[in-house]
Motif scaffolding. Structure first.
Motif, PDB file in Angstrom:
ATOM      1  N   HIS A 200       0.910  -1.225   0.109  1.00  0.00           N
ATOM      2  CA  HIS A 200      -0.102   0.051  -0.079  1.00  0.00           C
ATOM      3  C   HIS A 200       0.953   1.319  -0.108  1.00  0.00           C
ATOM      4  O   HIS A 200       0.302   2.361  -0.664  1.00  0.00           O
ATOM      5  N   VAL A 201       1.774   1.247   0.492  1.00  0.00           N
ATOM      6  CA  VAL A 201       2.820   2.269   0.713  1.00  0.00           C
ATOM      7  C   VAL A 201       3.914   2.360  -0.609  1.00  0.00           C
ATOM      8  O   VAL A 201       3.718   3.409  -1.366  1.00  0.00           O
ATOM      9  N   MET A 202       4.562   1.564  -0.974  1.00  0.00           N
ATOM     10  CA  MET A 202       5.306   1.381  -2.077  1.00  0.00           C
ATOM     11  C   MET A 202       4.930   1.815  -3.280  1.00  0.00           C
ATOM     12  O   MET A 202       5.557   2.696  -4.024  1.00  0.00           O
ATOM     13  N   PRO A 203       3.778   1.369  -3.674  1.00  0.00           N
ATOM     14  CA  PRO A 203       3.127   1.791  -4.961  1.00  0.00           C
ATOM     15  C   PRO A 203       2.947   3.151  -5.177  1.00  0.00           C
ATOM     16  O   PRO A 203       3.226   3.889  -6.162  1.00  0.00           O
ATOM     17  N   HIS A 204       2.683   3.820  -4.024  1.00  0.00           N
ATOM     18  CA  HIS A 204       2.347   5.575  -4.081  1.00  0.00           C
ATOM     19  C   HIS A 204       3.874   6.273  -4.009  1.00  0.00           C
ATOM     20  O   HIS A 204       3.984   7.476  -4.289  1.00  0.00           O
ATOM     21  N   LEU A 205       4.988   5.625  -3.733  1.00  0.00           N
ATOM     22  CA  LEU A 205       6.270   6.153  -3.749  1.00  0.00           C
ATOM     23  C   LEU A 205       6.998   5.919  -5.127  1.00  0.00           C
ATOM     24  O   LEU A 205       8.301   6.653  -5.598  1.00  0.00           O
ATOM     25  N   THR A 206       6.483   5.157  -5.848  1.00  0.00           N
ATOM     26  CA  THR A 206       6.944   4.796  -7.372  1.00  0.00           C
ATOM     27  C   THR A 206       7.622   5.965  -7.960  1.00  0.00           C
ATOM     28  O   THR A 206       8.672   6.114  -8.354  1.00  0.00           O
ATOM     29  N   PRO A 207       6.578   6.878  -8.339  1.00  0.00           N
ATOM     30  CA  PRO A 207       7.067   8.372  -8.941  1.00  0.00           C
ATOM     31  C   PRO A 207       8.352   8.897  -8.346  1.00  0.00           C
ATOM     32  O   PRO A 207       9.174   9.346  -9.059  1.00  0.00           O
ATOM     33  N   LEU A 208       8.208   9.007  -7.192  1.00  0.00           N
ATOM     34  CA  LEU A 208       9.126   9.665  -6.292  1.00  0.00           C
ATOM     35  C   LEU A 208      10.447   9.144  -6.449  1.00  0.00           C
ATOM     36  O   LEU A 208      11.496   9.756  -6.643  1.00  0.00           O
ATOM     37  N   LEU A 209      10.376   7.679  -6.228  1.00  0.00           N
ATOM     38  CA  LEU A 209      11.784   7.050  -6.439  1.00  0.00           C
ATOM     39  C   LEU A 209      12.257   7.106  -7.897  1.00  0.00           C
ATOM     40  O   LEU A 209      13.704   6.929  -8.015  1.00  0.00           O
ATOM     41  N   LEU A 210      11.463   6.990  -8.906  1.00  0.00           N
ATOM     42  CA  LEU A 210      11.864   7.167 -10.274  1.00  0.00           C
ATOM     43  C   LEU A 210      12.468   8.357 -10.416  1.00  0.00           C
ATOM     44  O   LEU A 210      13.814   8.473 -10.863  1.00  0.00           O
ATOM     45  N   ILE A 211      12.071   9.473  -9.864  1.00  0.00           N
ATOM     46  CA  ILE A 211      12.815  10.860  -9.834  1.00  0.00           C
ATOM     47  C   ILE A 211      14.173  10.884  -9.152  1.00  0.00           C
ATOM     48  O   ILE A 211      15.075  11.206  -9.612  1.00  0.00           O
ATOM     49  N   GLN A 212      14.016  10.102  -7.769  1.00  0.00           N
ATOM     50  CA  GLN A 212      15.386  10.096  -7.267  1.00  0.00           C
ATOM     51  C   GLN A 212      16.374   9.070  -7.998  1.00  0.00           C
ATOM     52  O   GLN A 212      17.585   9.564  -7.834  1.00  0.00           O
TER      53      GLN A 212
END
Lengths: 297, 317
Positions: A200-212
């Motif tokens: 539930h948390v990780m999928p919402h972090l994907t765009p942020l992680l891609l940018i990082q």
């Protein structure tokens, strides 16, 4: 201690103006250029071109010709071939560093953010603060010293330091997400924290992680240049940093091709990835304050 | 000051201790504990076992990690940093000789770069979305994508070799004119780099501030753009800007010092460090790594403290 970018409030003006989503076509030019770079690198890996970068057979400092499209360097090596091979080196450094540092930063940041103010959070914050307080190039120098010139010392140093930026942003974003209703629902439903984070948390972090990850890529490619110049970077191979270090000795004698080739290729790749990251941020969250790659090279 | 504030200051200072222990531990582990074994550099030809043992004892290799770490901390606290391998000069002496040179070289660029970045950010924020804004953000994005090293070499080529306005390299500070001419190219490069990655951040902070209620209010009362920018926007954006500057200055100073001094042959602390990296000089490397990290932690703690004293809302955090 928090970094300023994390403390920057949401851009109110952008919210008022309600800036429109960029169409997907806005990505096309940058993606095309990135594709070209990747094509060069893949061709080098497959042995199609860029193989003769170490050959010493021609006169030194030749001008551009049919045999040597961009002339030769001090040792009579073909600058065009070296530029191609160095492009592959840039990906060999940038990709593993970006993937690993983002994974580590994402996992530790999400855990710290989810269990905010627990011992995990304290430990991660301490590690982030400590690693960020040691100036990067000195850290690499010290690590290279400790590993006495191990070939992976540079990669290791980059991964060991670049994850902290990702961890900090991920932690803040996870804290925000963890307060939302669907996480509460998942908790009330009796899911284990580990599963909540993963599903539930990780999928919402994907765009942020891609940018990082794209920032880590840029930082790695740029840091390689400085490290190779300082003599603690790429060894026994060719890279843009190696070419620029060579060039720093010969430009005063009036030979610019080495310098111009390496700098232009480097600038093109960094600018392209920077632009993609920018466009991507605009698209997935136009209201948020822009994050910047944090590199000091 | 009241007692609550003093208690707050004390807590903040204590909070820096774990970080200080962290950075010194890492410096110790990398440069001393896991550093190369120096025994064989120091023993004579065909040493006996006893001679080797004696050297190892002198170097402290026979003792346990915690004991050696505590000793390292004591040495660091008393600035007993040992001697440079190549010349035998005391490390503290080398630092005393080279740090002023680096400061003379980099401080003008640092001040100029920050002030210019602020001015450009104000212009860009005021003319948000217009051509001037696009020009400024475009140039700053370009500056961000260029490597520091490429900028240094490029500026040397343009201003030193091509136009011939300034010396290509070297360091002469006999009089003020010489000094200015020798710092010109490094300063230009340094300013360009700091413009690259500060302007965008400053602009974002100011754009945000420009749409705040209090700026709207001042505008409604007919404040001039200049007084609005200086009194309202800059005043309110001071904390994020100050934090940003304190975070970004030390790393960029160290990178600049390393690259500029080694490329322009300027006898500052960066060049000495560069030589220590190349030759693997343990004492100097250890001193530079640990001292700069400790100073960085102290500077950040101080900034944090100042921000929180200036803004009571942050004190409860």
């Amino acid at each position: 201690m928090r970094r300023p970018s994390a403390a920057l409030p949401v851009n109110r003006a952008a919210r008022v103006a309600g800036s429109a989503r960029r169409p997907l076509s806005a990505f096309a030019p940058a993606l095309f250029v990135l594709g070209l770079y990747l094509l060069i690198a893949v061709g080098v890996w497959l042995g199609l071109w860029g193989q003769g970068w170490a050959e010493i057979g021609s006169a030194m400092w030749e001008g551009p010709s049919q045999d040597h499209w961009l002339g030769t360097n001090r040792l009579g090596q073909d600058i065009w071939q070296r530029g191609l091979a160095a492009t592959a080196t840039a990906f060999e450094i940038g990709l593993p560093v970006a993937v690993l540092s983002t994974l580590i930063g994402g996992l530790l940041g999400a855990s710290a953010g989810f269990f905010a103010h627990s011992w995990i959070d304290e430990a991660v914050l301490w590690l982030v603060g400590t690693l960020e307080a040691i100036p990067f190039y000195l850290f690499v120098a010290a690590l290279a010293f400790a590993l006495s010139g191990h070939p992976w010392a540079m990669h290791l140093a980059m991964i060991a330091t670049f994850w902290t930026a990702t961890a900090r942003v991920t932690r803040a974003e996870t804290q925000r997400i963890a307060k939302l209703g669907f996480i509460e629902a998942a908790r009330a439903g009796g899911l284990r924290p580990r599963r909540i984070i993963r599903r539930h948390v990780m999928p919402h972090l994907t765009p942020l992680l891609l940018i990082q990850a794209s920032f880590a890529f840029i930082a790695a490619v740029k840091a390689e240049v400085v490290l190779s110049f300082l003599g603690i970077g790429v060894d026994d191979s060719v890279s843009w940093g190696v070419m620029i270090a060579e060039a720093s000795q010969e430009i005063l004698a009036g030979f610019y091709l080495n310098f111009v080739t390496a700098s232009a290729l480097l600038f093109g790749l960094v600018m392209t990835v920077n632009r993609l990251a920018d466009r991507f941020q605009d698209r997935f969250d136009p209201k948020a304050a822009r994050l910047d790659a944090c590199n000091h090279a | 000051m009241d007692r609550a504030l003093w208690g707050f200051v004390a807590r903040r200072l204590l909070g820096a201790i774990p970080l200080l222990l962290g950075v010194t531990l890492i410096s110790f582990l990398l440069t001393v504990y896991f550093g190369p074994d120096k025994t064989w550099d120091l023993v004579g030809l065909n040493p006996t076992q006893a001679e080797v043992e004696q050297i190892r004892e002198q170097l402290g290799y026979d003792r346990a990690l915690p004991e050696r770490y505590v000793e390292f901390l004591l040495d660091l606290a008393t600035l007993d940093l040992g001697h440079v391998e190549a010349t035998g000069e005391r490390v503290t002496e080398v630092l005393r000789r080279t740090i002023p040179v680096s400061l003379m070289l980099l401080l003008p660029g640092l001040v100029l770069g920050t002030v210019l970045a602020l001015l450009l950010a104000m212009l860009a924020a005021w003319y948000r979305g217009r051509w001037l804004d696009r020009l400024i953000t475009g140039v700053s994005a370009t500056g961000m994508s260029l490597s520091f090293l490429v900028i240094i070499i490029g500026f040397q080529l343009i201003f030193g070799v091509g136009l011939g306005w300034f010396p290509v390299r070297g360091w002469v500070v006999d009089d003020f004119g010489d000094y200015l001419r020798h710092i010109a190219v490094p300063t230009l490069a340094f300013v360009f780099v700091s413009l690259g990655y500060n302007t965008r951040f400053f602009r974002a902070v100011m754009v945000n501030e420009l749409s705040s209620d209090q700026v709207m209010n001042a505008r409604a009362f007919g404040a001039s753009p200049f007084s609005l920018m200086i009194n309202n926007v800059l005043g309110n954006a001071l904390l994020p800007i100050l934090t940003r500057v304190m975070f970004s200055v030390p790393p960029i100073l160290i990178t600049g010092s390393l690259l500029i001094e080694s490329h322009f042959s300027i006898p500052g602390v960066g060049r000495v460090t560069y030589e220590a990296i190349l030759s693997g000089d343990q004492a100097l490397l250890m001193a530079v790594v640990s001292l700069s990290s400790v100073l960085y932690v102290l500077a950040l703690t101080l900034t944090d403290l100042l921000c929180r004293c200036a803004d009571p809302r942050l004190r409860s955090l």
